[in-house]
Design a protein around this motif. Structure first.
Motif, mmCIF file in Angstrom:
data_model
loop_
_atom_site.group_PDB
_atom_site.id
_atom_site.type_symbol
_atom_site.label_atom_id
_atom_site.label_comp_id
_atom_site.label_asym_id
_atom_site.label_seq_id
_atom_site.Cartn_x
_atom_site.Cartn_y
_atom_site.Cartn_z
ATOM 1 N N ASP A 58 0.849 -1.196 0.000
ATOM 2 C CA ASP A 58 0.000 0.000 0.000
ATOM 3 C C ASP A 58 0.883 1.245 0.000
ATOM 4 O O ASP A 58 1.643 1.477 0.946
ATOM 5 C CB ASP A 58 -0.909 -0.023 1.231
ATOM 6 C CG ASP A 58 -1.815 1.185 1.348
ATOM 7 O OD1 ASP A 58 -1.771 2.082 0.474
ATOM 8 O OD2 ASP A 58 -2.579 1.239 2.334
ATOM 9 N N LYS A 59 0.800 2.043 -1.029
ATOM 10 C CA LYS A 59 1.663 3.210 -1.170
ATOM 11 C C LYS A 59 1.343 4.328 -0.183
ATOM 12 O O LYS A 59 2.058 5.324 -0.121
ATOM 13 C CB LYS A 59 1.637 3.721 -2.607
ATOM 14 C CG LYS A 59 2.321 2.741 -3.554
ATOM 15 C CD LYS A 59 2.470 3.295 -4.939
ATOM 16 C CE LYS A 59 3.255 2.308 -5.791
ATOM 17 N NZ LYS A 59 3.609 2.861 -7.086
ATOM 18 N N ASP A 60 0.276 4.173 0.608
ATOM 19 C CA ASP A 60 -0.052 5.146 1.644
ATOM 20 C C ASP A 60 0.404 4.696 3.029
ATOM 21 O O ASP A 60 0.174 5.387 4.023
ATOM 22 C CB ASP A 60 -1.562 5.405 1.670
ATOM 23 C CG ASP A 60 -2.043 6.062 0.387
ATOM 24 O OD1 ASP A 60 -1.307 6.902 -0.168
ATOM 25 O OD2 ASP A 60 -3.148 5.726 -0.078
ATOM 26 N N THR A 61 1.054 3.550 3.117
ATOM 27 C CA THR A 61 1.576 3.031 4.385
ATOM 28 C C THR A 61 2.609 4.005 4.947
ATOM 29 O O THR A 61 3.475 4.484 4.207
ATOM 30 C CB THR A 61 2.245 1.660 4.160
ATOM 31 O OG1 THR A 61 1.263 0.746 3.683
ATOM 32 C CG2 THR A 61 2.866 1.125 5.432
ATOM 33 N N PRO A 62 2.557 4.281 6.240
ATOM 34 C CA PRO A 62 3.607 5.124 6.837
ATOM 35 C C PRO A 62 4.956 4.402 6.766
ATOM 36 O O PRO A 62 5.076 3.264 7.203
ATOM 37 C CB PRO A 62 3.167 5.296 8.285
ATOM 38 C CG PRO A 62 1.741 4.884 8.338
ATOM 39 C CD PRO A 62 1.525 3.924 7.218
ATOM 40 N N ILE A 63 5.939 5.072 6.194
ATOM 41 C CA ILE A 63 7.290 4.527 6.075
ATOM 42 C C ILE A 63 8.246 5.497 6.765
ATOM 43 O O ILE A 63 8.258 6.691 6.465
ATOM 44 C CB ILE A 63 7.696 4.351 4.600
ATOM 45 C CG1 ILE A 63 6.739 3.388 3.893
ATOM 46 C CG2 ILE A 63 9.144 3.851 4.501
ATOM 47 C CD1 ILE A 63 6.965 3.302 2.382
ATOM 48 N N TYR A 64 9.026 4.953 7.696
ATOM 49 C CA TYR A 64 10.021 5.733 8.415
ATOM 50 C C TYR A 64 11.396 5.275 7.968
ATOM 51 O O TYR A 64 11.711 4.085 8.035
ATOM 52 C CB TYR A 64 9.859 5.573 9.930
ATOM 53 C CG TYR A 64 8.568 6.158 10.422
ATOM 54 C CD1 TYR A 64 8.484 7.503 10.747
ATOM 55 C CD2 TYR A 64 7.427 5.373 10.538
ATOM 56 C CE1 TYR A 64 7.284 8.057 11.173
ATOM 57 C CE2 TYR A 64 6.221 5.920 10.955
ATOM 58 C CZ TYR A 64 6.159 7.259 11.274
ATOM 59 O OH TYR A 64 4.980 7.810 11.686
ATOM 60 N N LEU A 65 12.212 6.218 7.502
ATOM 61 C CA LEU A 65 13.548 5.921 6.995
ATOM 62 C C LEU A 65 14.598 6.520 7.913
ATOM 63 O O LEU A 65 14.432 7.623 8.431
ATOM 64 C CB LEU A 65 13.731 6.541 5.611
ATOM 65 C CG LEU A 65 12.708 6.208 4.538
ATOM 66 C CD1 LEU A 65 12.932 7.092 3.317
ATOM 67 C CD2 LEU A 65 12.807 4.747 4.164
ATOM 68 N N TYR A 66 15.696 5.794 8.090
ATOM 69 C CA TYR A 66 16.837 6.364 8.796
ATOM 70 C C TYR A 66 18.134 5.793 8.237
ATOM 71 O O TYR A 66 18.142 4.764 7.577
ATOM 72 C CB TYR A 66 16.745 6.153 10.309
ATOM 73 C CG TYR A 66 16.968 4.733 10.774
ATOM 74 C CD1 TYR A 66 18.244 4.278 11.088
ATOM 75 C CD2 TYR A 66 15.907 3.845 10.901
ATOM 76 C CE1 TYR A 66 18.451 2.976 11.513
ATOM 77 C CE2 TYR A 66 16.107 2.548 11.330
ATOM 78 C CZ TYR A 66 17.389 2.120 11.636
ATOM 79 O OH TYR A 66 17.600 0.829 12.051
ATOM 80 N N CYS A 67 19.219 6.497 8.486
ATOM 81 C CA CYS A 67 20.549 6.052 8.078
ATOM 82 C C CYS A 67 21.521 6.493 9.173
ATOM 83 O O CYS A 67 21.215 6.356 10.345
ATOM 84 C CB CYS A 67 20.915 6.600 6.700
ATOM 85 S SG CYS A 67 20.890 8.401 6.562
ATOM 86 N N ARG A 68 22.668 7.043 8.801
ATOM 87 C CA ARG A 68 23.613 7.530 9.809
ATOM 88 C C ARG A 68 23.303 8.976 10.168
ATOM 89 O O ARG A 68 23.284 9.353 11.328
ATOM 90 C CB ARG A 68 25.055 7.398 9.320
ATOM 91 C CG ARG A 68 26.084 7.791 10.364
ATOM 92 C CD ARG A 68 27.512 7.620 9.889
ATOM 93 N NE ARG A 68 27.783 8.277 8.620
ATOM 94 C CZ ARG A 68 28.058 9.578 8.478
ATOM 95 N NH1 ARG A 68 28.105 10.365 9.536
ATOM 96 N NH2 ARG A 68 28.288 10.087 7.285
ATOM 97 N N SER A 69 23.050 9.789 9.140
ATOM 98 C CA SER A 69 22.854 11.222 9.390
ATOM 99 C C SER A 69 21.551 11.779 8.826
ATOM 100 O O SER A 69 21.200 12.908 9.110
ATOM 101 C CB SER A 69 24.012 12.006 8.773
ATOM 102 O OG SER A 69 23.979 11.879 7.355
ATOM 103 N N GLY A 70 20.876 11.004 7.991
ATOM 104 C CA GLY A 70 19.659 11.477 7.336
ATOM 105 C C GLY A 70 19.846 11.725 5.851
ATOM 106 O O GLY A 70 18.866 11.867 5.110
ATOM 107 N N ASN A 71 21.093 11.782 5.381
ATOM 108 C CA ASN A 71 21.355 12.056 3.971
ATOM 109 C C ASN A 71 20.856 10.924 3.067
ATOM 110 O O ASN A 71 20.111 11.163 2.115
ATOM 111 C CB ASN A 71 22.851 12.305 3.749
ATOM 112 C CG ASN A 71 23.149 12.722 2.329
ATOM 113 O OD1 ASN A 71 22.423 13.525 1.748
ATOM 114 N ND2 ASN A 71 24.214 12.179 1.769
ATOM 115 N N ARG A 72 21.268 9.693 3.339
ATOM 116 C CA ARG A 72 20.818 8.568 2.516
ATOM 117 C C ARG A 72 19.319 8.336 2.668
ATOM 118 O O ARG A 72 18.645 7.944 1.708
ATOM 119 C CB ARG A 72 21.602 7.295 2.856
ATOM 120 C CG ARG A 72 23.040 7.351 2.353
ATOM 121 C CD ARG A 72 23.828 6.175 2.832
ATOM 122 N NE ARG A 72 24.206 6.381 4.225
ATOM 123 C CZ ARG A 72 24.905 5.515 4.949
ATOM 124 N NH1 ARG A 72 25.290 4.366 4.430
ATOM 125 N NH2 ARG A 72 25.232 5.780 6.200
ATOM 126 N N ALA A 73 18.783 8.608 3.850
ATOM 127 C CA ALA A 73 17.335 8.495 4.048
ATOM 128 C C ALA A 73 16.612 9.511 3.163
ATOM 129 O O ALA A 73 15.549 9.224 2.613
ATOM 130 C CB ALA A 73 16.975 8.693 5.516
#
Length: 106
Positions: A58-73
């Motif tokens: 579902d393309k409306d699913t909440p997705i939370y992204l993280y990496c080391r600093s936020g740049n790749r996210a």
């Protein structure tokens, strides 16, 4: 009046059946293995568009992204938005993700 009532019920039922949030760690596999949020799945940012459909239907699913600093996210977020995903949050780094996840699950 019936139309309004039907719309309210439809909206309310959509909230009840909303998808659980998905947490994605977009760092490398090595970084992920050195420590990660327990709720997260590792999908390196360069693989995000190839793998997202198998993880989130579902393309409306909440997705939370993280990496080391936020740049790749941020890179991953833009790629997902280009694929039509609508509910994406760049949380920043791992420590930020831990804080946000703890606040959401209290």
């Amino acid at each position: 009046m019936k139309v309004i009532t039907a719309l309210v019920l439809l909206f309310a039922s959509a909230l009840v059946f909303a998808s659980d949030p998905v947490w994605l760690d977009v760092r490398s596999e090595g970084e992920f293995n050195s420590g990660h949020l327990d709720a997260a799945t590792n999908v390196p940012h360069g693989e995000i568009t190839d793998r997202i459909a198998s993880l989130v239907e579902d393309k409306d699913t909440p997705i939370y992204l993280y990496c080391r600093s936020g740049n790749r996210a941020g890179i991953a977020q833009r790629a997902l938005e280009a694929e039509g995903y609508t509910n994406i949050t760049n949380v920043g780094g791992l420590s930020d993700a831990r804080e946000k996840y703890a606040a959401m699950t209290e």
